[in-house]
Design a protein around this motif. Structure first.
Motif, PDB file in Angstrom:
ATOM      1  N   PRO A  52      15.359  29.556  21.822  1.00  0.00           N
ATOM      2  CA  PRO A  52      15.173  28.716  23.003  1.00  0.00           C
ATOM      3  C   PRO A  52      13.703  28.473  23.307  1.00  0.00           C
ATOM      4  O   PRO A  52      12.838  29.306  23.002  1.00  0.00           O
ATOM      5  N   GLY A  53      13.429  27.311  23.914  1.00  0.00           N
ATOM      6  CA  GLY A  53      12.085  27.046  24.416  1.00  0.00           C
ATOM      7  C   GLY A  53      11.719  28.095  25.444  1.00  0.00           C
ATOM      8  O   GLY A  53      12.590  28.640  26.126  1.00  0.00           O
ATOM      9  N   GLU A  54      10.430  28.369  25.568  1.00  0.00           N
ATOM     10  CA  GLU A  54       9.993  29.458  26.454  1.00  0.00           C
ATOM     11  C   GLU A  54       9.957  29.063  27.919  1.00  0.00           C
ATOM     12  O   GLU A  54      10.075  29.921  28.787  1.00  0.00           O
ATOM     13  N   THR A  55       9.776  27.779  28.220  1.00  0.00           N
ATOM     14  CA  THR A  55       9.673  27.323  29.608  1.00  0.00           C
ATOM     15  C   THR A  55      10.746  26.277  29.882  1.00  0.00           C
ATOM     16  O   THR A  55      11.334  25.699  28.952  1.00  0.00           O
ATOM     17  N   LEU A  56      10.972  26.008  31.141  1.00  0.00           N
ATOM     18  CA  LEU A  56      11.913  24.965  31.528  1.00  0.00           C
ATOM     19  C   LEU A  56      11.486  23.625  30.941  1.00  0.00           C
ATOM     20  O   LEU A  56      12.301  22.900  30.369  1.00  0.00           O
ATOM     21  N   GLU A  57      10.199  23.308  31.041  1.00  0.00           N
ATOM     22  CA  GLU A  57       9.699  22.028  30.532  1.00  0.00           C
ATOM     23  C   GLU A  57       9.903  21.922  29.025  1.00  0.00           C
ATOM     24  O   GLU A  57      10.297  20.869  28.519  1.00  0.00           O
ATOM     25  N   GLU A  58       9.633  23.007  28.284  1.00  0.00           N
ATOM     26  CA  GLU A  58       9.830  22.961  26.839  1.00  0.00           C
ATOM     27  C   GLU A  58      11.311  22.778  26.504  1.00  0.00           C
ATOM     28  O   GLU A  58      11.658  22.003  25.616  1.00  0.00           O
ATOM     29  N   GLN A  59      12.190  23.472  27.230  1.00  0.00           N
ATOM     30  CA  GLN A  59      13.612  23.311  26.965  1.00  0.00           C
ATOM     31  C   GLN A  59      14.070  21.879  27.240  1.00  0.00           C
ATOM     32  O   GLN A  59      14.843  21.309  26.466  1.00  0.00           O
ATOM     33  N   LEU A  60      13.575  21.277  28.308  1.00  0.00           N
ATOM     34  CA  LEU A  60      13.950  19.897  28.606  1.00  0.00           C
ATOM     35  C   LEU A  60      13.440  18.943  27.530  1.00  0.00           C
ATOM     36  O   LEU A  60      14.150  18.010  27.126  1.00  0.00           O
ATOM     37  N   GLU A  61      12.230  19.163  27.032  1.00  0.00           N
ATOM     38  CA  GLU A  61      11.718  18.337  25.929  1.00  0.00           C
ATOM     39  C   GLU A  61      12.589  18.495  24.688  1.00  0.00           C
ATOM     40  O   GLU A  61      12.916  17.508  24.017  1.00  0.00           O
ATOM     41  N   LEU A  62      12.977  19.728  24.383  1.00  0.00           N
ATOM     42  CA  LEU A  62      13.837  19.983  23.226  1.00  0.00           C
ATOM     43  C   LEU A  62      15.210  19.334  23.405  1.00  0.00           C
ATOM     44  O   LEU A  62      15.766  18.770  22.455  1.00  0.00           O
ATOM     45  N   ILE A  63      15.754  19.401  24.604  1.00  0.00           N
ATOM     46  CA  ILE A  63      17.059  18.794  24.875  1.00  0.00           C
ATOM     47  C   ILE A  63      17.009  17.303  24.595  1.00  0.00           C
ATOM     48  O   ILE A  63      17.849  16.762  23.856  1.00  0.00           O
ATOM     49  N   TRP A  64      16.027  16.605  25.159  1.00  0.00           N
ATOM     50  CA  TRP A  64      15.980  15.150  25.001  1.00  0.00           C
ATOM     51  C   TRP A  64      15.596  14.748  23.579  1.00  0.00           C
ATOM     52  O   TRP A  64      16.065  13.726  23.075  1.00  0.00           O
ATOM     53  N   SER A  65      14.822  15.571  22.898  1.00  0.00           N
ATOM     54  CA  SER A  65      14.535  15.314  21.486  1.00  0.00           C
ATOM     55  C   SER A  65      15.810  15.469  20.655  1.00  0.00           C
ATOM     56  O   SER A  65      16.113  14.631  19.801  1.00  0.00           O
ATOM     57  N   SER A  66      16.575  16.514  20.924  1.00  0.00           N
ATOM     58  CA  SER A  66      17.832  16.740  20.201  1.00  0.00           C
ATOM     59  C   SER A  66      18.831  15.627  20.477  1.00  0.00           C
ATOM     60  O   SER A  66      19.506  15.142  19.563  1.00  0.00           O
ATOM     61  N   ILE A  67      18.939  15.206  21.738  1.00  0.00           N
ATOM     62  CA  ILE A  67      19.844  14.107  22.071  1.00  0.00           C
ATOM     63  C   ILE A  67      19.429  12.852  21.315  1.00  0.00           C
ATOM     64  O   ILE A  67      20.281  12.145  20.757  1.00  0.00           O
ATOM     65  N   GLY A  68      18.137  12.571  21.257  1.00  0.00           N
ATOM     66  CA  GLY A  68      17.658  11.416  20.500  1.00  0.00           C
ATOM     67  C   GLY A  68      18.044  11.496  19.035  1.00  0.00           C
ATOM     68  O   GLY A  68      18.462  10.503  18.429  1.00  0.00           O
ATOM     69  N   THR A  69      17.927  12.682  18.452  1.00  0.00           N
ATOM     70  CA  THR A  69      18.289  12.885  17.048  1.00  0.00           C
ATOM     71  C   THR A  69      19.787  12.690  16.833  1.00  0.00           C
ATOM     72  O   THR A  69      20.215  12.046  15.865  1.00  0.00           O
ATOM     73  N   ILE A  70      20.592  13.229  17.727  1.00  0.00           N
ATOM     74  CA  ILE A  70      22.048  13.093  17.625  1.00  0.00           C
ATOM     75  C   ILE A  70      22.455  11.627  17.760  1.00  0.00           C
ATOM     76  O   ILE A  70      23.272  11.124  16.982  1.00  0.00           O
ATOM     77  N   LEU A  71      21.887  10.945  18.727  1.00  0.00           N
ATOM     78  CA  LEU A  71      22.187   9.521  18.908  1.00  0.00           C
ATOM     79  C   LEU A  71      21.778   8.728  17.666  1.00  0.00           C
ATOM     80  O   LEU A  71      22.541   7.875  17.189  1.00  0.00           O
ATOM     81  N   ALA A  72      20.590   9.004  17.135  1.00  0.00           N
ATOM     82  CA  ALA A  72      20.111   8.285  15.950  1.00  0.00           C
ATOM     83  C   ALA A  72      21.038   8.490  14.764  1.00  0.00           C
ATOM     84  O   ALA A  72      21.273   7.569  13.976  1.00  0.00           O
ATOM     85  N   ASP A  73      21.601   9.691  14.637  1.00  0.00           N
ATOM     86  CA  ASP A  73      22.535   9.972  13.548  1.00  0.00           C
ATOM     87  C   ASP A  73      23.761   9.063  13.629  1.00  0.00           C
ATOM     88  O   ASP A  73      24.380   8.753  12.614  1.00  0.00           O
ATOM     89  N   ALA A  74      24.091   8.633  14.850  1.00  0.00           N
ATOM     90  CA  ALA A  74      25.225   7.726  15.053  1.00  0.00           C
ATOM     91  C   ALA A  74      24.772   6.266  15.117  1.00  0.00           C
ATOM     92  O   ALA A  74      25.573   5.390  15.441  1.00  0.00           O
ATOM     93  N   GLY A  75      23.493   6.008  14.835  1.00  0.00           N
ATOM     94  CA  GLY A  75      22.974   4.644  14.885  1.00  0.00           C
ATOM     95  C   GLY A  75      22.753   4.140  16.302  1.00  0.00           C
ATOM     96  O   GLY A  75      22.769   2.935  16.544  1.00  0.00           O
ATOM     97  N   LEU A  76      22.530   5.047  17.236  1.00  0.00           N
ATOM     98  CA  LEU A  76      22.362   4.706  18.649  1.00  0.00           C
ATOM     99  C   LEU A  76      21.016   5.202  19.157  1.00  0.00           C
ATOM    100  O   LEU A  76      20.322   5.963  18.476  1.00  0.00           O
ATOM    101  N   THR A  77      20.666   4.801  20.378  1.00  0.00           N
ATOM    102  CA  THR A  77      19.447   5.267  21.050  1.00  0.00           C
ATOM    103  C   THR A  77      19.793   5.617  22.498  1.00  0.00           C
ATOM    104  O   THR A  77      20.934   5.418  22.937  1.00  0.00           O
ATOM    105  N   VAL A  78      18.805   6.064  23.253  1.00  0.00           N
ATOM    106  CA  VAL A  78      19.040   6.349  24.670  1.00  0.00           C
ATOM    107  C   VAL A  78      19.463   5.092  25.423  1.00  0.00           C
ATOM    108  O   VAL A  78      20.079   5.187  26.480  1.00  0.00           O
ATOM    109  N   ALA A  79      19.174   3.920  24.884  1.00  0.00           N
ATOM    110  CA  ALA A  79      19.611   2.666  25.515  1.00  0.00           C
ATOM    111  C   ALA A  79      21.130   2.551  25.529  1.00  0.00           C
ATOM    112  O   ALA A  79      21.688   1.786  26.316  1.00  0.00           O
TER     113      ALA A  79
END
Length: 134
Positions: A52-79
């Protein structure tokens, strides 16, 4: 109304008969013309090695980076995101969570919920799940 390819989105955010929303979410979003729905499991702030990320901010950055990666795998974006639910380990995380969500989405407003809950692992501070449509 917003169009993303053949998908049409219509915001339903009444100003009478219901409490007002703030500038970063809407009461409802109607999605028409979709062919696909992607339900993303609750995503936590883990590095690729599973720590896990060490701080709340790092965890939130990791969450949104991971979501972006998952969406991209499906050919999607945050849009393509049409719904977000955040599970917060503490109510004091709400501001940072909203800021991270707004940074990830830009000016995009979708229905959101934030729930204070005990997460499965004590080192996990926030968990975010999304629904995307295309």
């Amino acid at each position: 109304m917003r169009r993303l390819g053949r998908v049409e989105e219509i915001v339903h955010d009444p100003t009478e008969g219901v409490y007002p929303t703030s500038s970063d979410y809407v009461h409802a979003l109607e999605v028409r013309g979709i062919e696909r729905l992607l339900f993303v499991a609750g995503t936590v702030g883990l590095r690729p090695d599973g720590t896990p990320g060490e701080t709340l901010e790092e965890q939130l950055e990791l969450i949104w980076s991971s979501i972006g990666t998952i969406l991209a795998d499906a050919g999607l974006t945050v849009a393509n995101i049409v719904r977000i639910t955040s599970y917060l380990g503490d109510a004091s995380y709400a501001g940072a969570n909203a800021a991270a969500r707004n940074a990830a989405l830009g000016d995009r407003r979708v229905p959101t919920s934030a729930i204070v809950a005990e997460l499965l692992v004590p080192d996990w501070l926030v968990e975010v799940e999304v629904v995307a449509a295309a």
